[in-house]
Motif scaffolding. Structure first.
Motif, PDB file in Angstrom:
ATOM      1  N   THR A   1     -75.283  21.454 -33.349  1.00  0.00           N
ATOM      2  CA  THR A   1     -74.577  20.674 -32.335  1.00  0.00           C
ATOM      3  C   THR A   1     -75.332  20.696 -31.016  1.00  0.00           C
ATOM      4  OG1 THR A   1     -72.465  21.167 -33.378  1.00  0.00           O
ATOM      5  CG2 THR A   1     -72.403  20.398 -31.101  1.00  0.00           C
ATOM      6  N   GLU A   2     -75.826  21.840 -30.633  1.00  0.00           N
ATOM      7  CA  GLU A   2     -76.563  21.952 -29.382  1.00  0.00           C
ATOM      8  C   GLU A   2     -77.905  21.230 -29.468  1.00  0.00           C
ATOM      9  OE1 GLU A   2     -74.918  26.285 -27.859  1.00  0.00           O
ATOM     10  OE2 GLU A   2     -76.617  26.200 -29.234  1.00  0.00           O
ATOM     11  N   VAL A   3     -78.509  21.236 -30.616  1.00  0.00           N
ATOM     12  CA  VAL A   3     -79.810  20.596 -30.763  1.00  0.00           C
ATOM     13  C   VAL A   3     -79.692  19.085 -30.597  1.00  0.00           C
ATOM     14  CG1 VAL A   3     -81.647  20.084 -32.409  1.00  0.00           C
ATOM     15  CG2 VAL A   3     -80.817  22.403 -32.174  1.00  0.00           C
ATOM     16  N   ARG A   4     -78.664  18.488 -31.170  1.00  0.00           N
ATOM     17  CA  ARG A   4     -78.511  17.039 -31.042  1.00  0.00           C
ATOM     18  C   ARG A   4     -77.737  16.657 -29.790  1.00  0.00           C
ATOM     19  NH1 ARG A   4     -73.455  15.625 -33.483  1.00  0.00           N
ATOM     20  NH2 ARG A   4     -72.676  17.427 -34.596  1.00  0.00           N
ATOM     21  N   GLN A   5     -77.447  17.600 -28.951  1.00  0.00           N
ATOM     22  CA  GLN A   5     -76.829  17.412 -27.639  1.00  0.00           C
ATOM     23  C   GLN A   5     -75.485  16.703 -27.747  1.00  0.00           C
ATOM     24  OE1 GLN A   5     -79.730  15.483 -25.226  1.00  0.00           O
ATOM     25  NE2 GLN A   5     -81.060  17.241 -25.170  1.00  0.00           N
ATOM     26  N   ALA A   6     -74.689  17.084 -28.695  1.00  0.00           N
ATOM     27  CA  ALA A   6     -73.360  16.508 -28.830  1.00  0.00           C
ATOM     28  C   ALA A   6     -72.479  16.977 -27.683  1.00  0.00           C
ATOM     29  CB  ALA A   6     -72.739  16.914 -30.157  1.00  0.00           C
ATOM     30  N   ASN A   7     -71.563  16.135 -27.311  1.00  0.00           N
ATOM     31  CA  ASN A   7     -70.652  16.446 -26.226  1.00  0.00           C
ATOM     32  C   ASN A   7     -69.247  16.495 -26.811  1.00  0.00           C
ATOM     33  OD1 ASN A   7     -69.155  16.637 -23.934  1.00  0.00           O
ATOM     34  ND2 ASN A   7     -70.188  14.998 -22.846  1.00  0.00           N
ATOM     35  N   SER A   8     -68.687  17.664 -26.947  1.00  0.00           N
ATOM     36  CA  SER A   8     -67.376  17.794 -27.579  1.00  0.00           C
ATOM     37  C   SER A   8     -66.251  17.213 -26.735  1.00  0.00           C
ATOM     38  CB  SER A   8     -67.086  19.267 -27.885  1.00  0.00           C
ATOM     39  OG  SER A   8     -67.063  20.015 -26.688  1.00  0.00           O
ATOM     40  N   ARG A   9     -66.469  17.059 -25.442  1.00  0.00           N
ATOM     41  CA  ARG A   9     -65.422  16.509 -24.571  1.00  0.00           C
ATOM     42  C   ARG A   9     -65.455  14.991 -24.526  1.00  0.00           C
ATOM     43  NH1 ARG A   9     -65.630  18.976 -18.953  1.00  0.00           N
ATOM     44  NH2 ARG A   9     -63.689  17.846 -18.797  1.00  0.00           N
ATOM     45  N   LYS A  10     -66.478  14.374 -25.085  1.00  0.00           N
ATOM     46  CA  LYS A  10     -66.625  12.911 -25.151  1.00  0.00           C
ATOM     47  C   LYS A  10     -66.622  12.269 -23.765  1.00  0.00           C
ATOM     48  CE  LYS A  10     -66.368  12.964 -29.694  1.00  0.00           C
ATOM     49  NZ  LYS A  10     -66.871  14.285 -29.995  1.00  0.00           N
ATOM     50  N   MET A  11     -67.260  12.913 -22.813  1.00  0.00           N
ATOM     51  CA  MET A  11     -67.298  12.378 -21.459  1.00  0.00           C
ATOM     52  C   MET A  11     -68.114  11.092 -21.392  1.00  0.00           C
ATOM     53  SD  MET A  11     -65.343  14.167 -19.618  1.00  0.00           S
ATOM     54  CE  MET A  11     -65.785  13.626 -17.998  1.00  0.00           C
ATOM     55  N   ASN A  12     -69.146  10.959 -22.237  1.00  0.00           N
ATOM     56  CA  ASN A  12     -69.944   9.735 -22.227  1.00  0.00           C
ATOM     57  C   ASN A  12     -69.082   8.541 -22.577  1.00  0.00           C
ATOM     58  OD1 ASN A  12     -72.072  11.393 -21.704  1.00  0.00           O
ATOM     59  ND2 ASN A  12     -72.881  11.363 -23.776  1.00  0.00           N
ATOM     60  N   SER A  13     -68.224   8.695 -23.573  1.00  0.00           N
ATOM     61  CA  SER A  13     -67.344   7.596 -23.977  1.00  0.00           C
ATOM     62  C   SER A  13     -66.369   7.249 -22.854  1.00  0.00           C
ATOM     63  CB  SER A  13     -66.563   7.973 -25.232  1.00  0.00           C
ATOM     64  OG  SER A  13     -67.439   8.227 -26.291  1.00  0.00           O
ATOM     65  N   ARG A  14     -65.883   8.247 -22.175  1.00  0.00           N
ATOM     66  CA  ARG A  14     -64.942   7.989 -21.070  1.00  0.00           C
ATOM     67  C   ARG A  14     -65.621   7.217 -19.953  1.00  0.00           C
ATOM     68  NH1 ARG A  14     -62.118  13.940 -20.701  1.00  0.00           N
ATOM     69  NH2 ARG A  14     -61.270  13.911 -22.814  1.00  0.00           N
ATOM     70  N   VAL A  15     -66.832   7.609 -19.620  1.00  0.00           N
ATOM     71  CA  VAL A  15     -67.558   6.921 -18.545  1.00  0.00           C
ATOM     72  C   VAL A  15     -67.840   5.476 -18.941  1.00  0.00           C
ATOM     73  CG1 VAL A  15     -69.760   6.850 -17.301  1.00  0.00           C
ATOM     74  CG2 VAL A  15     -68.569   9.018 -17.587  1.00  0.00           C
ATOM     75  N   LEU A  16     -68.272   5.255 -20.169  1.00  0.00           N
ATOM     76  CA  LEU A  16     -68.551   3.894 -20.616  1.00  0.00           C
ATOM     77  C   LEU A  16     -67.288   3.046 -20.642  1.00  0.00           C
ATOM     78  CD1 LEU A  16     -71.076   4.615 -23.488  1.00  0.00           C
ATOM     79  CD2 LEU A  16     -71.551   3.548 -21.284  1.00  0.00           C
ATOM     80  N   ALA A  17     -66.195   3.604 -21.112  1.00  0.00           N
ATOM     81  CA  ALA A  17     -64.938   2.854 -21.171  1.00  0.00           C
ATOM     82  C   ALA A  17     -64.444   2.518 -19.772  1.00  0.00           C
ATOM     83  CB  ALA A  17     -63.884   3.645 -21.934  1.00  0.00           C
ATOM     84  N   MET A  18     -64.470   3.483 -18.872  1.00  0.00           N
ATOM     85  CA  MET A  18     -63.996   3.230 -17.507  1.00  0.00           C
ATOM     86  C   MET A  18     -64.901   2.221 -16.793  1.00  0.00           C
ATOM     87  SD  MET A  18     -61.266   4.799 -17.423  1.00  0.00           S
ATOM     88  CE  MET A  18     -60.645   5.144 -15.802  1.00  0.00           C
ATOM     89  N   SER A  19     -66.190   2.278 -17.036  1.00  0.00           N
ATOM     90  CA  SER A  19     -67.109   1.317 -16.435  1.00  0.00           C
ATOM     91  C   SER A  19     -66.828  -0.086 -16.948  1.00  0.00           C
ATOM     92  CB  SER A  19     -68.558   1.696 -16.750  1.00  0.00           C
ATOM     93  OG  SER A  19     -68.867   2.959 -16.213  1.00  0.00           O
ATOM     94  N   LEU A  20     -66.589  -0.207 -18.251  1.00  0.00           N
ATOM     95  CA  LEU A  20     -66.281  -1.516 -18.828  1.00  0.00           C
ATOM     96  C   LEU A  20     -64.990  -2.076 -18.245  1.00  0.00           C
ATOM     97  CD1 LEU A  20     -66.934  -3.732 -20.862  1.00  0.00           C
ATOM     98  CD2 LEU A  20     -65.646  -2.423 -22.549  1.00  0.00           C
ATOM     99  N   ILE A  21     -63.978  -1.240 -18.136  1.00  0.00           N
ATOM    100  CA  ILE A  21     -62.707  -1.677 -17.545  1.00  0.00           C
ATOM    101  C   ILE A  21     -62.914  -2.107 -16.093  1.00  0.00           C
ATOM    102  CG2 ILE A  21     -60.421  -0.870 -16.803  1.00  0.00           C
ATOM    103  CD1 ILE A  21     -60.429   0.862 -19.394  1.00  0.00           C
TER     104      ILE A  21
END
Length: 53
Positions: free
Chosen positions: A11-31
């Motif tokens: 998980t750390e090697v592929r830099q996964a984000n368990s909190r899914k903050m990237n998705s939140r930022v993208l969704a809020m930006s789209l909105i």
């Protein structure tokens, strides 16, 4: 910043984000962009003069 660590798990090697903050930022930006375009369209529609027939 250290780039290689043999003790990292998969998980750390592929830099996964368990909190899914990237998705939140993208969704809020789209909105935000959609709301901005709606506001611009409304302002443009109000500012246009009525057609004179």
């Amino acid at each position: 910043m250290e780039t290689y660590d043999p003790h990292k798990n998969t998980t750390e090697v592929r830099q996964a984000n368990s909190r899914k903050m990237n998705s939140r930022v993208l969704a809020m930006s789209l909105i935000g962009i959609v709301i901005a375009f709606v506001v611009i369209y409304i302002i443009y529609s109000i500012a246009m003069p009525a057609p004179s027939n």
